[in-house]
Motif scaffolding. Structure first.
Motif, PDB file in Angstrom:
ATOM      1  N   ASN A   1       0.796  -1.237   0.000  1.00  0.00           N
ATOM      2  CA  ASN A   1       0.000   0.000   0.000  1.00  0.00           C
ATOM      3  C   ASN A   1       0.825   1.283   0.000  1.00  0.00           C
ATOM      4  N   HIS A   2       2.114   1.205  -0.286  1.00  0.00           N
ATOM      5  CA  HIS A   2       2.960   2.388  -0.438  1.00  0.00           C
ATOM      6  C   HIS A   2       3.369   2.498  -1.902  1.00  0.00           C
ATOM      7  N   TYR A   3       3.234   3.704  -2.475  1.00  0.00           N
ATOM      8  CA  TYR A   3       3.633   3.801  -3.878  1.00  0.00           C
ATOM      9  C   TYR A   3       5.140   3.622  -3.991  1.00  0.00           C
ATOM     10  N   ALA A   4       5.507   2.773  -4.945  1.00  0.00           N
ATOM     11  CA  ALA A   4       6.894   2.363  -5.084  1.00  0.00           C
ATOM     12  C   ALA A   4       7.438   2.582  -6.484  1.00  0.00           C
ATOM     13  N   GLY A   5       6.562   2.701  -7.467  1.00  0.00           N
ATOM     14  CA  GLY A   5       7.018   2.870  -8.838  1.00  0.00           C
ATOM     15  C   GLY A   5       5.860   3.229  -9.742  1.00  0.00           C
ATOM     16  N   ALA A   6       6.188   3.375 -11.025  1.00  0.00           N
ATOM     17  CA  ALA A   6       5.164   3.732 -12.003  1.00  0.00           C
ATOM     18  C   ALA A   6       5.631   3.375 -13.398  1.00  0.00           C
ATOM     19  N   ILE A   7       4.663   3.189 -14.272  1.00  0.00           N
ATOM     20  CA  ILE A   7       4.924   3.031 -15.694  1.00  0.00           C
ATOM     21  C   ILE A   7       3.924   3.893 -16.449  1.00  0.00           C
ATOM     22  N   CYS A   8       4.425   4.635 -17.434  1.00  0.00           N
ATOM     23  CA  CYS A   8       3.573   5.493 -18.254  1.00  0.00           C
ATOM     24  C   CYS A   8       3.922   5.242 -19.716  1.00  0.00           C
ATOM     25  N   CYS A   9       2.935   4.811 -20.483  1.00  0.00           N
ATOM     26  CA  CYS A   9       3.118   4.539 -21.911  1.00  0.00           C
ATOM     27  C   CYS A   9       2.081   5.330 -22.699  1.00  0.00           C
ATOM     28  N   ARG A  10       2.274   5.385 -24.005  1.00  0.00           N
ATOM     29  CA  ARG A  10       1.261   5.996 -24.866  1.00  0.00           C
ATOM     30  C   ARG A  10       1.228   5.249 -26.195  1.00  0.00           C
ATOM     31  N   LEU A  11       0.103   5.340 -26.868  1.00  0.00           N
ATOM     32  CA  LEU A  11      -0.030   4.765 -28.203  1.00  0.00           C
ATOM     33  C   LEU A  11       0.467   5.761 -29.229  1.00  0.00           C
ATOM     34  N   GLU A  12       1.218   5.263 -30.194  1.00  0.00           N
ATOM     35  CA  GLU A  12       1.694   6.090 -31.300  1.00  0.00           C
ATOM     36  C   GLU A  12       1.345   5.398 -32.599  1.00  0.00           C
ATOM     37  N   PRO A  13       1.081   6.175 -33.645  1.00  0.00           N
ATOM     38  CA  PRO A  13       0.849   5.547 -34.949  1.00  0.00           C
ATOM     39  C   PRO A  13       2.099   4.781 -35.377  1.00  0.00           C
ATOM     40  N   SER A  14       1.892   3.655 -36.008  1.00  0.00           N
ATOM     41  CA  SER A  14       3.016   2.844 -36.463  1.00  0.00           C
ATOM     42  C   SER A  14       3.471   3.299 -37.837  1.00  0.00           C
ATOM     43  N   LYS A  15       4.776   3.246 -38.058  1.00  0.00           N
ATOM     44  CA  LYS A  15       5.309   3.578 -39.381  1.00  0.00           C
ATOM     45  C   LYS A  15       5.286   2.367 -40.308  1.00  0.00           C
ATOM     46  N   TYR A  16       4.888   1.220 -39.766  1.00  0.00           N
ATOM     47  CA  TYR A  16       4.823  -0.006 -40.543  1.00  0.00           C
ATOM     48  C   TYR A  16       3.391  -0.259 -40.991  1.00  0.00           C
ATOM     49  N   THR A  17       3.206  -0.613 -42.228  1.00  0.00           N
ATOM     50  CA  THR A  17       1.860  -0.756 -42.789  1.00  0.00           C
ATOM     51  C   THR A  17       1.072  -1.913 -42.186  1.00  0.00           C
ATOM     52  N   ASN A  18       1.734  -2.910 -41.643  1.00  0.00           N
ATOM     53  CA  ASN A  18       1.030  -4.063 -41.075  1.00  0.00           C
ATOM     54  C   ASN A  18       0.456  -3.786 -39.682  1.00  0.00           C
ATOM     55  N   PHE A  19       0.827  -2.669 -39.081  1.00  0.00           N
ATOM     56  CA  PHE A  19       0.393  -2.364 -37.719  1.00  0.00           C
ATOM     57  C   PHE A  19      -0.272  -0.991 -37.679  1.00  0.00           C
ATOM     58  N   THR A  20      -1.285  -0.848 -36.843  1.00  0.00           N
ATOM     59  CA  THR A  20      -1.972   0.437 -36.752  1.00  0.00           C
ATOM     60  C   THR A  20      -1.378   1.335 -35.677  1.00  0.00           C
ATOM     61  N   ALA A  21      -0.768   0.737 -34.662  1.00  0.00           N
ATOM     62  CA  ALA A  21      -0.208   1.542 -33.573  1.00  0.00           C
ATOM     63  C   ALA A  21       0.891   0.754 -32.872  1.00  0.00           C
ATOM     64  N   ARG A  22       1.664   1.481 -32.095  1.00  0.00           N
ATOM     65  CA  ARG A  22       2.674   0.849 -31.257  1.00  0.00           C
ATOM     66  C   ARG A  22       2.639   1.530 -29.895  1.00  0.00           C
ATOM     67  N   ILE A  23       3.162   0.845 -28.895  1.00  0.00           N
ATOM     68  CA  ILE A  23       3.198   1.413 -27.550  1.00  0.00           C
ATOM     69  C   ILE A  23       4.583   1.979 -27.299  1.00  0.00           C
ATOM     70  N   TYR A  24       4.623   3.232 -26.888  1.00  0.00           N
ATOM     71  CA  TYR A  24       5.872   3.912 -26.543  1.00  0.00           C
ATOM     72  C   TYR A  24       5.920   4.058 -25.024  1.00  0.00           C
ATOM     73  N   MET A  25       6.953   3.489 -24.402  1.00  0.00           N
ATOM     74  CA  MET A  25       7.103   3.604 -22.958  1.00  0.00           C
ATOM     75  C   MET A  25       7.776   4.941 -22.647  1.00  0.00           C
ATOM     76  N   MET A  26       7.029   5.834 -22.006  1.00  0.00           N
ATOM     77  CA  MET A  26       7.564   7.156 -21.679  1.00  0.00           C
ATOM     78  C   MET A  26       8.427   7.103 -20.429  1.00  0.00           C
ATOM     79  N   THR A  27       7.927   6.467 -19.374  1.00  0.00           N
ATOM     80  CA  THR A  27       8.696   6.335 -18.132  1.00  0.00           C
ATOM     81  C   THR A  27       8.415   4.983 -17.500  1.00  0.00           C
ATOM     82  N   LEU A  28       9.422   4.462 -16.846  1.00  0.00           N
ATOM     83  CA  LEU A  28       9.314   3.261 -16.030  1.00  0.00           C
ATOM     84  C   LEU A  28      10.333   3.421 -14.924  1.00  0.00           C
ATOM     85  N   GLY A  29       9.874   3.462 -13.691  1.00  0.00           N
ATOM     86  CA  GLY A  29      10.804   3.669 -12.589  1.00  0.00           C
ATOM     87  C   GLY A  29      10.289   3.109 -11.289  1.00  0.00           C
TER      88      GLY A  29
END
Length: 101
Positions: free
Chosen positions: A60-88
């Motif tokens: 019950n004590h905050y110890a870490g976090a992860i923050c990601c976001r969806l980004e459009p993919s530059k590859y035609t076979n995929f519609t999006a990719r996940i970009y990890m902004m922070t992990l700590g």
């Protein structure tokens, strides 16, 4: 008390959503972990990420976090990719299996 869910076999570890009530915890974590100062725009974005942004709790004590976001993919076979902004994880909670759980 923050609403969390236990997602592992370890009852000491839980995940919580990033909400307007928990953003101060996320800001404190980032300030203590990273040498970069994140601006209000970053935290405003994180509030709208839903399941892609989580706080990690240990007993019950905050110890870490992860923050990601969806980004459009530059590859035609995929519609999006996940970009990890922070992990700590705060130093005192490292090597407890919080991130790989």
């Amino acid at each position: 008390m923050v609403s969390t869910i236990t997602v592992t076999e370890n009852p000491h570890i839980a995940l919580g959503n990033v909400t307007s009530e928990t953003v101060p915890q996320l800001m404190d974590l980032h300030a203590r972990i990273f040498p970069v100062i994140y601006g209000q725009k970053f935290y405003d974005e994180v509030l709208h990420l839903g399941e892609l942004a989580k706080l990690i709790y240990h007993d019950n004590h905050y110890a870490g976090a992860i923050c990601c976001r969806l980004e459009p993919s530059k590859y035609t076979n995929f519609t999006a990719r996940i970009y990890m902004m922070t992990l700590g994880v705060l130093k005192v909670y490292r090597n407890l299996g919080l991130v790989h759980s």
